[in-house]
Design an enzyme around this catalytic site. Sequence first.
Site, PDB file in Angstrom:
ATOM      1  N   ASP A 121      -5.474   8.575  11.052  1.00 21.24           N
ATOM      2  CA  ASP A 121      -3.359   7.281  11.600  1.00 21.24           C
ATOM      3  C   ASP A 121      -2.605   8.260  12.741  1.00 21.24           C
ATOM      4  O   ASP A 121      -3.004   9.050  13.344  1.00 21.24           O
ATOM      5  CB  ASP A 121      -2.067   8.534  10.304  1.00 21.24           C
ATOM      6  CG  ASP A 121      -2.721   7.940   8.643  1.00 21.24           C
ATOM      7  OD1 ASP A 121      -2.942   6.780   9.107  1.00 21.24           O
ATOM      8  OD2 ASP A 121      -3.196   8.451   8.147  1.00 21.24           O
ATOM      9  N   GLU A 174       1.157  -1.224  -0.005  1.00 21.99           N
ATOM     10  CA  GLU A 174       0.253   0.390   0.031  1.00 21.99           C
ATOM     11  C   GLU A 174       1.011   1.312   0.090  1.00 21.99           C
ATOM     12  O   GLU A 174       1.171   1.654   0.637  1.00 21.99           O
ATOM     13  CB  GLU A 174      -0.994   0.121   1.417  1.00 21.99           C
ATOM     14  CG  GLU A 174      -2.073  -1.444   1.483  1.00 21.99           C
ATOM     15  CD  GLU A 174      -2.275  -1.399   2.897  1.00 21.99           C
ATOM     16  OE1 GLU A 174      -3.089  -1.686   3.144  1.00 21.99           O
ATOM     17  OE2 GLU A 174      -2.647  -0.042   3.890  1.00 21.99           O
TER      18      GLU A 174
END
Length: 266
Positions: free
Chosen positions: A63, A52
């Site tokens: 995140d 990814e």
Amino acid sequence: MSQQSRLANTFATARAEHRAALIGYLPAGYPDLAGSIATCRAMVESGCDIVEVGVAYSDPVMDGPTIQAAAEQALRGGVRVRDVFSVVEAITAAGGQAVVMSYWNPVLRYGVERFARDLAAAGGAGIITPNLIPEEADDWFIASATHNLDRIFLVAPSSTEERLVKTLEASRGFIYAASTMGVTGARDAVSSAAPALCARIRAHSDIPIGVGLGVRNGAQAAEIASYADGVIVGSALVSAAGEGLDAVRALTSELAEGVRSATVAS
């Protein structure tokens, strides 16, 4: 009528080898653009089936601190959205499969059709869209069909059954099962909610399941590989990338051994 998923062969190969696929993550431009290309190449050479490639974004709400810091460094270094395609090309050339993971805002700014066209041209397989829901993805449905790209949406333990079914119907390639609620990051223990979420998914669909959020070593990779089709590793690989290529190779090799040592659910 429906096109073949670009990732179908990858998961079929892993299944034939009685293992889960290993899926790594790195933001394009970290530690710098050349470094991210070298790191992703090292991941593939050391056992990652799929990488990814993250698009660094200035407001990465989902995140954890490791990936946020890496994205900030990439942005300070001048990384542009288009740089992601150079990294994708390098992964494909090394024999891996590449998907892009991006908040939807940078894709919208770049242009959904243009992004899909450029990703397909670079050899990319699809996009993971953590903050896009199927009901708001009309442009992406059209562009992904035009360019034969996989649509990888997220589900979580908190997803209602209705939301789960809608998301599964919209997804192609694999479904990204977030194994814990909250932000990303390596953890000492992998969430116990993940096996239950996988069982819920399998009640509705045979799409491959990738489980992410928290894996940092081979033992945890083996644990997830016992019930998922793909083991996703992000923060731990980003931390290793900050140490250098040898650290990336060592961790990837350990993780690749982990997904092979598990007693995989058939």
